[in-house]
Design a protein around this motif. Structure first.
Motif, PDB file in Angstrom:
ATOM      1  N   SER A  63      36.062  33.641  45.683  1.00  0.00           N
ATOM      2  CA  SER A  63      37.004  33.524  45.390  1.00  0.00           C
ATOM      3  C   SER A  63      38.773  33.320  45.694  1.00  0.00           C
ATOM      4  O   SER A  63      39.807  34.357  45.576  1.00  0.00           O
ATOM      5  CB  SER A  63      37.720  35.001  43.901  1.00  0.00           C
ATOM      6  N   ALA A 245      37.240  35.917  38.411  1.00  0.00           N
ATOM      7  CA  ALA A 245      37.533  34.759  38.970  1.00  0.00           C
ATOM      8  C   ALA A 245      38.374  33.651  39.136  1.00  0.00           C
ATOM      9  O   ALA A 245      38.977  33.530  37.653  1.00  0.00           O
ATOM     10  CB  ALA A 245      35.958  34.584  38.632  1.00  0.00           C
ATOM     11  N   PRO A 246      38.829  32.590  39.328  1.00  0.00           N
ATOM     12  CA  PRO A 246      39.343  31.670  39.142  1.00  0.00           C
ATOM     13  C   PRO A 246      38.484  30.715  38.247  1.00  0.00           C
ATOM     14  O   PRO A 246      38.035  30.139  39.066  1.00  0.00           O
ATOM     15  CB  PRO A 246      39.634  31.152  41.010  1.00  0.00           C
ATOM     16  N   VAL A 247      38.952  31.163  37.049  1.00  0.00           N
ATOM     17  CA  VAL A 247      38.656  30.326  35.768  1.00  0.00           C
ATOM     18  C   VAL A 247      37.785  28.456  35.885  1.00  0.00           C
ATOM     19  O   VAL A 247      37.307  27.553  36.129  1.00  0.00           O
ATOM     20  CB  VAL A 247      38.423  30.825  34.768  1.00  0.00           C
ATOM     21  N   ASN A 248      39.321  28.014  36.132  1.00  0.00           N
ATOM     22  CA  ASN A 248      39.227  27.073  36.091  1.00  0.00           C
ATOM     23  C   ASN A 248      39.441  25.690  37.801  1.00  0.00           C
ATOM     24  O   ASN A 248      38.334  24.529  37.351  1.00  0.00           O
ATOM     25  CB  ASN A 248      41.276  26.112  35.619  1.00  0.00           C
TER      26      ASN A 248
ATOM     27  N   THR B  65      42.976  35.674  44.121  1.00  0.00           N
ATOM     28  CA  THR B  65      43.260  36.428  42.735  1.00  0.00           C
ATOM     29  C   THR B  65      44.403  37.983  43.019  1.00  0.00           C
ATOM     30  O   THR B  65      44.807  37.874  44.033  1.00  0.00           O
ATOM     31  CB  THR B  65      42.188  36.617  41.270  1.00  0.00           C
ATOM     32  N   PRO B 198      46.171  29.335  34.869  1.00  0.00           N
ATOM     33  CA  PRO B 198      44.769  30.167  34.530  1.00  0.00           C
ATOM     34  C   PRO B 198      44.795  31.135  36.019  1.00  0.00           C
ATOM     35  O   PRO B 198      45.628  30.836  36.994  1.00  0.00           O
ATOM     36  CB  PRO B 198      44.073  29.009  35.026  1.00  0.00           C
ATOM     37  N   PRO B 199      43.477  32.101  36.351  1.00  0.00           N
ATOM     38  CA  PRO B 199      43.837  33.179  37.390  1.00  0.00           C
ATOM     39  C   PRO B 199      43.414  32.277  38.750  1.00  0.00           C
ATOM     40  O   PRO B 199      42.868  30.899  38.371  1.00  0.00           O
ATOM     41  CB  PRO B 199      42.951  34.192  37.087  1.00  0.00           C
ATOM     42  N   GLY B 200      43.635  32.567  39.928  1.00  0.00           N
ATOM     43  CA  GLY B 200      42.977  32.466  40.744  1.00  0.00           C
ATOM     44  C   GLY B 200      44.186  32.448  42.650  1.00  0.00           C
ATOM     45  O   GLY B 200      44.376  31.757  43.359  1.00  0.00           O
TER      46      GLY B 200
END
Lengths: 366, 366
Positions: A63, A245-248, B65, B198-200
């Motif tokens: 990630s 987690a960085p979903v997208n 993240t 979004p996460p990241g």
């Protein structure tokens, strides 16, 4: 709202992103523990295994970017006092060295001219002499376009009790990366090169031998965030929550991998080679010269000398960007101001892109 | 192609993402050194400064993240042997402790019951006694919904030669986070809570005092990837290439921040509070009880006891997900199986979402 120009990306990465990858990226965000997302992770792992040509269970998307993948491998595989043998023939071998040292490794470097590669026999000789715990070389030097042969090293490394690690950031999915056949214990890549996915994830794979080392360390991994004992449990096994987690970004990687496998690895490698040859012919015709070893060069990253008579190379690149929305790369490190790096990667490895690059160069240089 | 269900996200994050944020995410990828992307980075920094309520130059989005942001702060601010005082009243204080220890910190913990907060006077007393180099507490404990007051700590920490660090992952942009007024030296957050991105990415901010420490360390930062001496130069100053930033994720963060500032911080905080009150009233009416300290609770994360008579709480959450596409969070750590966490964050903090949550609970519990 952001106004982003439609760049045509032919530097060392990021590379042009396929429309369906952007479409996947913008799908609805869901939870990082959602069973549907677990399935996405499983499929990402399975597709990464196919492209890495490995059966390694510990195959996942770190990630962070490709540099985080490199950091993850060095943090997990190097313990304080470990002897490491690392090759430097460009920027990224130097960075591996820096990461290994910060993890406490005692590093011996082999060096080669930038643009050249190492003779595998010489590496094996050094391995037999030094008996390093970790041997790390760069398969595809993004700073020089050099392609390091890797197929003969594993036996000597393993016979001396070591692990073999590889940077395949720029080669992955554009050239064969045969993790199991070559006996590689650990490798990392990025999403923004031949995968043609936006940057933001760092796919890695580790052999059982490598994971045995990670699971039996005497000291904890420096980084909690990158500790594979924890991250690995989230990607498989207990599925314990570790981080969100960085979903997208994983959606985008999923779609990028799907496109790779739909095309087929061999067809994709052949496409990169064919488009490279078209570009190379056009560049040579125009008087360009290559700065990399012709016997060991990457098709997807072309290192050319800046033409004589160009006083301000950065101004030329700025014109390409401003007038044609075309990005090519400048030289990095020792090659800054001396070379250009022209990438032909993934979705951008197409005949019409070569024509566009050559036309644009004609206009700004002519 | 991926088939992703339209979840309604009311767990502890990720939260519902606004359509324009997904649209920004899918804009064309451009180079990480492109002047247009440098402008995006500048604007992200400026908007982060406004939401952090700080003038800190060292304000940026860490390329990982929220957990990477936490790792970045501990890796940079803690040197081997540094005395640290860290509060644990939930999962995330424990994680900060683990990260500080791996960075070589000598950690003293203050502990409170999960769901409770620390008296600032007691913290100050401990600071005066221990004179720690780093004091770190969690503003908004995502595992418990507790809200730690932070406004009185800085003078004592600074008078004893230390730095004050804060986890504001869940509070950021949903509650006041007054970095400069409170004298916070370092803070980190995530994108997938009240920012509704979004996460990241892991936004961080560091004061000049904190950066003085980072720039004058006796030993290098363990992590090359997260070394603020290098990352900081990419985000401002020399603009030297460090890693390939997650370009598209930064577009999404840019748009999420734009939406926050368009709404206005005070209006946004008030909206979170009003929607929380509506949810709380509905939950209490149905016989739910809160598990967190009523005087020090987060509006955006509601910690409720699992109703008596529910034998299998995970099965209830599975039904909410399968039948209504509604995600709520289970308990974490010591609260697993005992509590649910219902998030009301960012784009999801809306009256109609409260009605949907309450209706869905009625159907699966009734």
């Amino acid at each position: 709202m952001l106004n982003i120009p439609p760049r045509v990306l032919h530097g060392p990465g990021p590379s042009p992103v396929a429309p369906s990858v952007l479409e996947a990226l913008a799908k609805p965000c869901i939870g990082h523990m959602d069973p549907v997302f677990m399935q996405v992770m499983n499929e990402v792992r399975e597709m990464l295994q196919q492209v890495f040509q490995t059966e390694n269970e510990m195959t996942l998307a770190c990630s962070g970017t490709g540099s985080a993948g490199a950091q993850m491998l060095m943090d997990n595989l190097v313990e304080p006092g470990d002897t490491c043998l690392i090759g430097i023939n460009g920027v990224f071998g130097g960075r591996l060295t820096e990461k290994a040292k910060r993890a406490g490794g005692v590093v011996t470097n082999m060096t080669a001219e930038w643009g050249q590669v190492f003779d595998q026999g010489a590496i094996i000789e050094k391995v037999n002499e030094l008996k390093p715990k970790l041997v790390a070389f760069v398969h595809a030097e993004t700073s020089t376009g050099a392609l390091q042969p890797f197929d003969k090293l594993a036996d000597a490394v393993h016979a001396n009790g070591g692990l073999l690690a590889m940077d395949c950031v720029t080669s992955f999915s554009g050239l064969p990366v045969k993790i199991d056949e070559w006996g590689i214990d650990a490798a990392y890549t990025g999403t923004q090169k031949c995968l043609s996915c936006p940057p933001g994830l760092g796919p890695v794979t580790l052999s059982e031998r490598a994971m045995h080392k990670v699971q039996n360390r005497q000291s904890p991994v420096n980084s909690w965030y990158l500790d594979l004992n924890l991250v690995g449990n989230y990607w498989s096994g207990s599925r314990a929550y570790h981080h969100t987690a960085p979903v997208n970004m994983n959606y985008a990687l999923h779609e990028a991998l799907r496109l790779v496998l739909e095309e087929g690895l061999e067809a994709r490698f052949a496409r990169h080679q064919a488009v490279h040859e078209k570009l190379k012919a056009g560049l040579l015709e125009r008087g360009f010269t290559y700065a990399s070893d012709p016997e060991n060069s990457l098709p997807m990253l072309n290192l050319v000398n800046i033409p004589e008579g160009v006083a301000d190379e950065a101004a030329i690149r700025k014109r390409l960007l401003d007038e044609f929305n075309l990005e090519i790369g400048g030289g990095l490190g020792a090659l800054a101001g001396k070379c250009w790096r022209i990438g032909i990667m993934g979705h951008g490895a197409r005949d019409e892109n070569v024509e566009m690059i050559l036309d644009s160069l004609d206009k700004v240089l002519g």
